[in-house]
Design an enzyme around this catalytic site. Sequence first.
Site, short mmCIF file in Angstrom:
data_model
loop_
_atom_site.label_atom_id
_atom_site.label_comp_id
_atom_site.label_asym_id
_atom_site.label_seq_id
_atom_site.Cartn_x
_atom_site.Cartn_y
_atom_site.Cartn_z
N ARG A 1 -2.32 -5.49 -15.05
CA ARG A 1 -1.17 -5.47 -16.24
C ARG A 1 -1.31 -6.92 -17.01
NH1 ARG A 1 3.62 -5.57 -12.03
NH2 ARG A 1 2.00 -6.61 -11.02
N ASN B 1 3.59 -1.27 -13.19
CA ASN B 1 3.01 -0.64 -12.12
C ASN B 1 4.09 0.56 -11.69
OD1 ASN B 1 0.63 -1.82 -11.80
ND2 ASN B 1 1.51 -3.19 -10.20
#
Length: 757
Positions: free
Chosen positions: A19, A37
Amino acid sequence: MQKAYKIRIKGIVQGVGFRPFIYKLAKEEKIKGIVLNDTEGVIIYAEPGSKPMDSFIEKIKKEKPPVSIIDSIEISEKNFEGYKTFSIEKSRLTDRRAAFIPPDISMCADCEEEFFSKADFRHHYPFITCINCGPRFSIIKDIPYDRINTAMDAFPMCSRCRTEYEDPENRRFHSQPNACSRCGPQLTLYDSNKNPIIDKDAGRIAEFTFNKLQNGSIVAIKGTGGYLLAVNAEDDDAIKRLRILKGRAFKPFALMCGAIDTIEDFLHVSEKEKELLLSRERPIVLLRIKKKKVSKLVAPGLTYLGVMLPYIPFQHHIFSLEKDMVLIMTSGNISEEPIAYDDEDAFGRLKNIADYFIAYNREITAPTDDSVMFAIGDEAYFIRRSRSFVPVPFKSVTSKKHLIATGGDIKNSFALAKEDIIILSQYLGDLAAPSGYELFDKMFHHFQHLYDFSPEAVIADMHPGYYTTKIADKLEAEGLKRINVQHHHAHIVSVMEEHKLNDEVIGISFDGTGYGTDGTLWGSEFLISTRRDFLRAAHFDCFPLPGGEKAIYDVWKTGISLLQKAFGNDIPLMSKENNKDIILDMIEKNINSPLACSIGRIFDGTAAILGISRSISAEAEAAMLLEEAAIKGCSEKIKKNAFVIPYSDSNTITVSTSALIKYIVETINKGYTIEETAFMFHASIARTTVEIAGILREKYSVNRIALCGGVFQNKLLLSLIRESLTNNKFDVFINNHAPLNDGSIALGQIAIGKSLL
Ligand code: ZN
Ligand code: ZN
Ligand code: FE
């Protein structure tokens, strides 16, 4: 018009810094939106304005974080929301759980620099990690991979660690094992009676360990996946003691060196081997000795040594005290038992071996041994696939059902298949004792739990006596569909699965023993094989195996049996063997002497006939020594004139084992040395193999060859056969990602299961 996209990325993309990577990349590319996520992977909502997305997607693929593995990227258009910035959003749960669990990774260069920097607040902290390195698989208890689902749950982060953890610009953003000496796990040094000697002070523990190792002590060090036993590799007496206490007379010990220069100083290292040694997986790599540095007792009689570089901070710490030192680092166990990874168990089992223990107060949830590889030219092969490679999935075709394959009983790994992935478990060793069964059962459940797995079918070996077969019996009784797979068919299909081969192959499986469809023990198989089925096209002629499969340690018995088959009861060369008549009698009366055609056993028996081995203490010991002799006896002339072993012209070709043995005896009688004869033996098997492959190519119109089986761990035989097959224009395939030995059986089993269900 303003475009907006949803990008779904699957693979090992959680717990590896994905990320923050996307966050930085989006800012660079001036893309607005969010990344988050969920239980299936990573989702990006991207609003690139009027620009195309190509460069963003290309960069995701090219520049992805080092530990991540992208399995798939799906892009679809969505409604434009008008995001003002790009940000990381909170994780979402979906009802599907398709998590990919990252493997354990060696300490990265950034952490290493901090570890040795006096100014850093993690100076010498043995559990320093970041998003690019550290434990994963060995600490995970459940998914999703969040701190509460790992063994780090017991260590609440201090404010300093938490600040890093919450900062998307930081290398430790959402790094689950993030810790420091104030809040994280700690080392303790104990004596063998579990009296603590030094607590927490890693600097003093490292110095104490170093000094004790210099003085011949054996130190058990808890590493990533279990306890390793460390000993000074230049100290004969210490190694002798380790061999006696561990019950390991022959089997070579793995080494650890502090730097690649040290390794290159005394071992031959090719470019490929160097790449493997320095890879972040840090496997043990088998390398040829260049000059003597370590004790001969490290690997008696062998010219190859297994060596690796440090992968956890504490190992780096010890080697920083003496760069040129070489240590034995061998699994903490007695003979073939599983590695000790639970503290209580380790103190119990290793008490009489180790003088000192270095433990830490974090649980290992799944043990791993060090992975072992070797290279020939540019190709790398696995002998053991465990730490840092497991549980990286194998991408496969989609299966409708959840399948589980139990593997084989030797060098066990089991496998799961769901959706389009196959997960192969870590190396679990030999399932021959209760400790082996226990570990198998535990990991069998652990994996099913982690992958949210409910098996609908079980695939197992045909062998009626395997523990793994009994597990399948149990599951079948619980209502699962059951498939039995022939051992060598599984070996061959593991190669087909790895290399995505869907059409027929000539599978050549040279192996120890595997249970055959006719009840004899196979192991020299040429199978015309598809993923579903096979035809036995050729094999070596059977011979009795006095004592059966379990008698592999008494290679002299196999030697006598092979000679008896070739010459009758009046055997040459081994006629003075003490218990010869008992064996001849056993064979004659057919007492516990099942028929086998295993090449592995022919290697054993030949080593005995040549006087190289009599009884062995480790599987393949005789074969390894025979290979060593052959390397010494190698010559181009012999290679050119290699004997073609006579074979029958029948429907199923049988190669005359007796003729091979007669040839060996003749060669010796002509005055060739043991070494030259050993080489002739290798060269003859290689030449005959290629000739038979040629006949099968004509007969079945197949040009693809799949090589597999434990005998191909013999580097000389593998090179000879491979080179010659390639020169003869065959397309040759071999296991590169699963082990050459029985560690790949479960992969083949599950691939066969997929094609049948
Ligand atoms: Zn790191
Ligand atoms: Zn902290
Ligand atoms: Fe096998």
